[in-house]
Design a protein around this motif. Sequence first.
Motif, short mmCIF file in Angstrom:
data_model
loop_
_atom_site.label_atom_id
_atom_site.label_comp_id
_atom_site.label_asym_id
_atom_site.label_seq_id
_atom_site.Cartn_x
_atom_site.Cartn_y
_atom_site.Cartn_z
N ALA A 104 0.83 -1.21 0.00
CA ALA A 104 0.00 0.00 0.00
C ALA A 104 0.87 1.26 0.00
CB ALA A 104 -0.94 -0.01 1.20
N THR A 105 1.64 1.40 -1.07
CA THR A 105 2.61 2.48 -1.16
C THR A 105 1.96 3.85 -0.97
OG1 THR A 105 3.77 1.10 -2.76
CG2 THR A 105 4.54 3.34 -2.51
N GLN A 106 2.63 4.68 -0.19
CA GLN A 106 2.13 6.01 0.15
C GLN A 106 3.06 7.09 -0.40
OE1 GLN A 106 2.08 5.86 4.42
NE2 GLN A 106 0.51 4.26 4.51
N PRO A 107 2.58 8.31 -0.54
CA PRO A 107 3.47 9.39 -1.05
C PRO A 107 4.75 9.52 -0.24
CG PRO A 107 1.19 10.11 -1.07
CD PRO A 107 1.20 8.76 -0.38
N GLY A 108 4.67 9.30 1.06
CA GLY A 108 5.85 9.40 1.91
C GLY A 108 6.89 8.32 1.65
N ASP A 109 6.54 7.33 0.84
CA ASP A 109 7.50 6.28 0.48
C ASP A 109 8.40 6.70 -0.66
OD1 ASP A 109 4.91 3.79 1.02
OD2 ASP A 109 6.47 4.50 2.41
N SER A 110 8.09 7.81 -1.31
CA SER A 110 8.94 8.29 -2.40
C SER A 110 10.32 8.62 -1.86
CB SER A 110 8.32 9.54 -3.04
OG SER A 110 7.13 9.23 -3.73
N ALA A 111 11.32 7.96 -2.40
CA ALA A 111 12.70 8.10 -1.91
C ALA A 111 13.60 7.22 -2.77
CB ALA A 111 12.80 7.68 -0.45
N VAL A 112 14.89 7.26 -2.47
CA VAL A 112 15.83 6.31 -3.06
C VAL A 112 16.02 5.16 -2.07
CG1 VAL A 112 18.18 5.93 -3.88
CG2 VAL A 112 17.01 8.08 -4.39
N TYR A 113 15.98 3.96 -2.57
CA TYR A 113 16.13 2.77 -1.75
C TYR A 113 17.44 2.06 -2.11
CZ TYR A 113 11.42 3.54 -0.16
OH TYR A 113 10.30 4.09 0.42
N PHE A 114 18.23 1.76 -1.08
CA PHE A 114 19.50 1.07 -1.27
C PHE A 114 19.47 -0.29 -0.60
CE2 PHE A 114 22.11 4.60 -2.70
CZ PHE A 114 21.50 5.71 -2.15
N CYS A 115 20.05 -1.28 -1.28
CA CYS A 115 20.34 -2.52 -0.59
C CYS A 115 21.83 -2.52 -0.27
CB CYS A 115 19.96 -3.73 -1.42
SG CYS A 115 20.88 -3.91 -2.95
N ALA A 116 22.21 -3.30 0.72
CA ALA A 116 23.62 -3.43 1.08
C ALA A 116 23.86 -4.84 1.60
CB ALA A 116 24.01 -2.39 2.13
N GLU A 117 25.07 -5.32 1.43
CA GLU A 117 25.43 -6.63 1.92
C GLU A 117 26.80 -6.56 2.59
OE1 GLU A 117 27.90 -8.72 0.21
OE2 GLU A 117 28.38 -7.22 -1.28
N ASN A 118 27.06 -7.50 3.47
CA ASN A 118 28.29 -7.41 4.26
C ASN A 118 29.40 -8.31 3.75
OD1 ASN A 118 27.51 -9.97 5.08
ND2 ASN A 118 27.89 -9.59 7.24
N GLY A 119 29.17 -9.08 2.71
CA GLY A 119 30.24 -9.88 2.14
C GLY A 119 30.72 -10.98 3.06
N GLY A 120 29.95 -11.25 4.14
CA GLY A 120 30.36 -12.32 5.05
C GLY A 120 31.64 -12.02 5.79
N GLN A 121 31.96 -10.74 5.96
CA GLN A 121 33.22 -10.37 6.56
C GLN A 121 33.18 -10.51 8.07
OE1 GLN A 121 35.03 -6.72 5.06
NE2 GLN A 121 33.47 -6.67 3.49
N GLY A 122 34.22 -11.04 8.60
CA GLY A 122 34.36 -11.07 10.05
C GLY A 122 35.48 -10.14 10.44
N GLY A 123 36.25 -10.52 11.38
CA GLY A 123 37.38 -9.70 11.76
C GLY A 123 37.00 -8.54 12.65
N SER A 124 37.76 -7.49 12.58
CA SER A 124 37.64 -6.39 13.52
C SER A 124 36.48 -5.47 13.22
CB SER A 124 38.94 -5.59 13.54
OG SER A 124 39.21 -5.10 12.24
#
Lengths: 115, 111
Positions: free
Chosen positions: A79-99
């Motif tokens: 139920a998309t609303q006018p306030g949903d207008s924006a840029v959407y980014f996905c991101a992933e962590n690459g399975g990184q561990g460490g510090s």
Amino acid sequence: GESVGLHLPTLSVQEGDNSIINCAYSNSASDYFIWYKQESGKGPQFIIDIRSNMDKRQGQRVTVLLNKTVKHLSLQIAATQPGDSAVYFCAENGGQGGSARQLTFGSGTQLTVLP
Amino acid sequence: DAGITQSPRHKVTETGTPVTLRCHQTENHRYMYWYRQDPGHGLRLIHYSYGVKDTDKGEVSDGYSVSRSKTEDFLLTLESATSSQTSVYFCAISLSGNEQFFGPGTRLTVL
């Protein structure tokens, strides 16, 4: 190198319809994924995240689906609303561990909600 | 943006001058990050910190240095600003290193 990409740079939907924003990732080691919303002139805002041991997670009006077989991530907005207008980014962590864990961001999809 | 502030919010400077941007958090989160955001490039990591005095380089660290002398502050310094460093800079914090929360950003223009 590994990258996170988005299928479509822009998406227009009618107010009240459902929106689906897609994201492809190529790093099979990634075990954490996150969606952000960024409105004009503001910083990215956390929407929802999912770990690789899940294939679906729901929030308030949003659902994230993860298909590890084809390395695909999607964000569904109900139920998309006018306030949903924006840029959407996905991101992933690459399975990184460490510090420290680092996120790799896609270039973003501009969602426009039409009246 | 709750718990994260960036200063200044806007800055115009000249090529060759040093510039320092400040990120301040009140959340006591361990991890802090500096990103730049440019059209066509999305968010790119400059430097990050995993504790006081513990920092490391990100993807686009050339021309930048950072310091973290206390948990709540993470400073980004452009040693000699260039026009290619005109950008919007975002600070982010994270408790676990996964979910990151972003500040409001600093718009920097280098003339």
